[in-house]
Design an enzyme around this catalytic site. Structure first.
Site, PDB file in Angstrom:
ATOM      1  N   HIS A  10       0.853  -1.191   0.000  1.00 41.05           N
ATOM      2  CA  HIS A  10       0.000   0.000   0.000  1.00 41.05           C
ATOM      3  C   HIS A  10       0.889   1.242   0.000  1.00 41.05           C
ATOM      4  O   HIS A  10       2.087   1.162   0.325  1.00 41.05           O
ATOM      5  CB  HIS A  10      -0.916  -0.008   1.212  1.00 41.05           C
ATOM      6  CG  HIS A  10      -2.030  -0.997   1.100  1.00 41.05           C
ATOM      7  ND1 HIS A  10      -2.594  -1.605   2.190  1.00 41.05           N
ATOM      8  CD2 HIS A  10      -2.678  -1.493   0.014  1.00 41.05           C
ATOM      9  CE1 HIS A  10      -3.556  -2.424   1.780  1.00 41.05           C
ATOM     10  NE2 HIS A  10      -3.611  -2.382   0.467  1.00 41.05           N
ATOM     11  N   LYS A  14       5.098   1.417   0.595  1.00 40.17           N
ATOM     12  CA  LYS A  14       5.969   1.189  -0.562  1.00 40.17           C
ATOM     13  C   LYS A  14       7.446   1.462  -0.245  1.00 40.17           C
ATOM     14  O   LYS A  14       8.314   0.678  -0.639  1.00 40.17           O
ATOM     15  CB  LYS A  14       5.498   2.005  -1.757  1.00 40.17           C
ATOM     16  CG  LYS A  14       4.175   1.487  -2.319  1.00 40.17           C
ATOM     17  CD  LYS A  14       3.720   2.321  -3.500  1.00 40.17           C
ATOM     18  CE  LYS A  14       2.297   2.077  -3.931  1.00 40.17           C
ATOM     19  NZ  LYS A  14       1.742   0.769  -3.831  1.00 40.17           N
ATOM     20  N   THR A  36       2.325  -4.882  -8.504  1.00 41.69           N
ATOM     21  CA  THR A  36       1.317  -3.963  -9.002  1.00 41.69           C
ATOM     22  C   THR A  36       2.064  -2.722  -9.510  1.00 41.69           C
ATOM     23  O   THR A  36       3.216  -2.475  -9.145  1.00 41.69           O
ATOM     24  CB  THR A  36       0.301  -3.614  -7.906  1.00 41.69           C
ATOM     25  OG1 THR A  36       0.998  -3.221  -6.737  1.00 41.69           O
ATOM     26  CG2 THR A  36      -0.608  -4.801  -7.605  1.00 41.69           C
ATOM     27  N   THR A  38       2.195   0.720  -9.328  1.00 41.92           N
ATOM     28  CA  THR A  38       2.846   1.760  -8.538  1.00 41.92           C
ATOM     29  C   THR A  38       3.934   1.173  -7.652  1.00 41.92           C
ATOM     30  O   THR A  38       5.023   1.736  -7.529  1.00 41.92           O
ATOM     31  CB  THR A  38       1.813   2.528  -7.687  1.00 41.92           C
ATOM     32  OG1 THR A  38       0.708   2.869  -8.521  1.00 41.92           O
ATOM     33  CG2 THR A  38       2.399   3.787  -7.113  1.00 41.92           C
ATOM     34  N   THR A  39       3.669   0.029  -7.050  1.00 44.36           N
ATOM     35  CA  THR A  39       4.694  -0.641  -6.241  1.00 44.36           C
ATOM     36  C   THR A  39       5.906  -0.958  -7.107  1.00 44.36           C
ATOM     37  O   THR A  39       7.049  -0.732  -6.696  1.00 44.36           O
ATOM     38  CB  THR A  39       4.136  -1.927  -5.607  1.00 44.36           C
ATOM     39  OG1 THR A  39       3.037  -1.594  -4.759  1.00 44.36           O
ATOM     40  CG2 THR A  39       5.192  -2.660  -4.808  1.00 44.36           C
ATOM     41  N   SER A  57      -2.342  -1.294 -11.440  1.00 44.09           N
ATOM     42  CA  SER A  57      -2.309  -0.904 -10.031  1.00 44.09           C
ATOM     43  C   SER A  57      -3.406  -1.669  -9.292  1.00 44.09           C
ATOM     44  O   SER A  57      -4.372  -2.144  -9.897  1.00 44.09           O
ATOM     45  CB  SER A  57      -2.479   0.606  -9.863  1.00 44.09           C
ATOM     46  OG  SER A  57      -3.800   0.982 -10.170  1.00 44.09           O
ATOM     47  N   GLY A  58      -3.259  -1.781  -7.982  1.00 43.59           N
ATOM     48  CA  GLY A  58      -4.204  -2.552  -7.173  1.00 43.59           C
ATOM     49  C   GLY A  58      -5.660  -2.159  -7.383  1.00 43.59           C
ATOM     50  O   GLY A  58      -6.499  -3.007  -7.693  1.00 43.59           O
ATOM     51  N   ASP A  63      -4.383  -6.367  -8.049  1.00 40.85           N
ATOM     52  CA  ASP A  63      -4.483  -7.400  -7.003  1.00 40.85           C
ATOM     53  C   ASP A  63      -5.161  -8.642  -7.558  1.00 40.85           C
ATOM     54  O   ASP A  63      -4.758  -9.779  -7.277  1.00 40.85           O
ATOM     55  CB  ASP A  63      -5.276  -6.883  -5.798  1.00 40.85           C
ATOM     56  CG  ASP A  63      -4.593  -5.728  -5.083  1.00 40.85           C
ATOM     57  OD1 ASP A  63      -3.353  -5.668  -5.092  1.00 40.85           O
ATOM     58  OD2 ASP A  63      -5.315  -4.887  -4.526  1.00 40.85           O
ATOM     59  N   ASP A  83      -0.983  -1.398   4.632  1.00 39.91           N
ATOM     60  CA  ASP A  83      -0.989  -0.315   5.620  1.00 39.91           C
ATOM     61  C   ASP A  83      -2.128  -0.600   6.584  1.00 39.91           C
ATOM     62  O   ASP A  83      -3.297  -0.406   6.243  1.00 39.91           O
ATOM     63  CB  ASP A  83      -1.191   1.030   4.932  1.00 39.91           C
ATOM     64  CG  ASP A  83      -1.100   2.200   5.886  1.00 39.91           C
ATOM     65  OD1 ASP A  83      -1.165   1.983   7.114  1.00 39.91           O
ATOM     66  OD2 ASP A  83      -0.973   3.340   5.412  1.00 39.91           O
ATOM     67  N   HIS A  90     -10.109  -0.138  -2.124  1.00 42.20           N
ATOM     68  CA  HIS A  90     -10.243  -1.430  -2.812  1.00 42.20           C
ATOM     69  C   HIS A  90     -10.025  -2.597  -1.842  1.00 42.20           C
ATOM     70  O   HIS A  90      -9.478  -3.630  -2.200  1.00 42.20           O
ATOM     71  CB  HIS A  90      -9.277  -1.492  -3.998  1.00 42.20           C
ATOM     72  CG  HIS A  90      -7.827  -1.451  -3.623  1.00 42.20           C
ATOM     73  ND1 HIS A  90      -7.225  -0.361  -3.068  1.00 42.20           N
ATOM     74  CD2 HIS A  90      -6.863  -2.393  -3.731  1.00 42.20           C
ATOM     75  CE1 HIS A  90      -5.950  -0.633  -2.841  1.00 42.20           C
ATOM     76  NE2 HIS A  90      -5.710  -1.859  -3.235  1.00 42.20           N
ATOM     77  N   ASP A  93     -10.756  -6.159  -2.918  1.00 43.91           N
ATOM     78  CA  ASP A  93      -9.751  -6.768  -3.788  1.00 43.91           C
ATOM     79  C   ASP A  93      -8.599  -7.332  -2.969  1.00 43.91           C
ATOM     80  O   ASP A  93      -8.075  -8.409  -3.250  1.00 43.91           O
ATOM     81  CB  ASP A  93      -9.208  -5.757  -4.798  1.00 43.91           C
ATOM     82  CG  ASP A  93     -10.272  -5.232  -5.732  1.00 43.91           C
ATOM     83  OD1 ASP A  93     -11.193  -6.003  -6.070  1.00 43.91           O
ATOM     84  OD2 ASP A  93     -10.187  -4.054  -6.119  1.00 43.91           O
ATOM     85  N   ARG A  99      -7.277 -14.161   0.401  1.00 41.80           N
ATOM     86  CA  ARG A  99      -8.021 -15.417   0.428  1.00 41.80           C
ATOM     87  C   ARG A  99      -7.449 -16.419  -0.580  1.00 41.80           C
ATOM     88  O   ARG A  99      -7.245 -17.591  -0.255  1.00 41.80           O
ATOM     89  CB  ARG A  99      -9.505 -15.158   0.152  1.00 41.80           C
ATOM     90  CG  ARG A  99     -10.362 -16.408   0.240  1.00 41.80           C
ATOM     91  CD  ARG A  99     -11.862 -16.134   0.154  1.00 41.80           C
ATOM     92  NE  ARG A  99     -12.267 -15.143  -0.829  1.00 41.80           N
ATOM     93  CZ  ARG A  99     -12.640 -13.883  -0.543  1.00 41.80           C
ATOM     94  NH1 ARG A  99     -12.672 -13.458   0.697  1.00 41.80           N
ATOM     95  NH2 ARG A  99     -12.992 -13.058  -1.502  1.00 41.80           N
TER      96      ARG A  99
END
Length: 126
Positions: A10, A14, A36, A38-39, A57-58, A63, A83, A90, A93, A99
């Site tokens: 998050h 990062k 993802t 941005t990461t 991105s997530g 995700d 975070d 999201h 997601d 899960r």
């Protein structure tokens, strides 16, 4: 044997993930990394030697893309620094990603201490 590792964080986490990756560049460099968007950008900036592939991105489906890779048996471990103090738009997601990682018994780390244990345990030595 090379693994494909998923690295996600998050926004406020990062920098911590980028610093963790910098401490483990030698181990991570042996593997394929998927992040993802941005990461992945933050990781590339801090660790230009690492080969990072990005998905969306997530919040835009990244995700879920990584979850799909887990379901297809393509991901050997998930390193995800969430975070815990900030709400995520999201969140559903993120829960779905967690899960699917649990369903498919993928090794997961959710903070630097646990990620360090994955390295110390030899997972990235493969």
């Amino acid at each position: 044997m090379s693994l494909k590792l998923a690295l996600v964080a998050h926004d406020r986490m990062k920098p911590a993930l980028a610093e963790w990756a910098a401490r483990h560049t030698a181990e991570l460099g042996r593997h394929k990394l998927v992040c993802t968007a941005t990461t992945g950008g933050v990781l590339r900036e801090r660790n230009p030697a690492l080969d990072v592939t990005t998905v969306k991105s997530g919040p835009l489906g990244g995700d879920q893309q990584i979850g799909g890779m887990i379901a297809e048996g393509q991901i050997g471990a998930l390193i995800f620094f969430p975070d815990p103090l900030a709400p995520q738009a999201h969140d559903v997601d993120v829960k779905a990603l967690l899960r699917i990682a649990l369903v498919y018994d993928v090794p997961c780390a959710f903070n630097p201490a646990t990620a360090d244990l994955l390295v110390a345990g030899g997972l990235l030595a493969r």
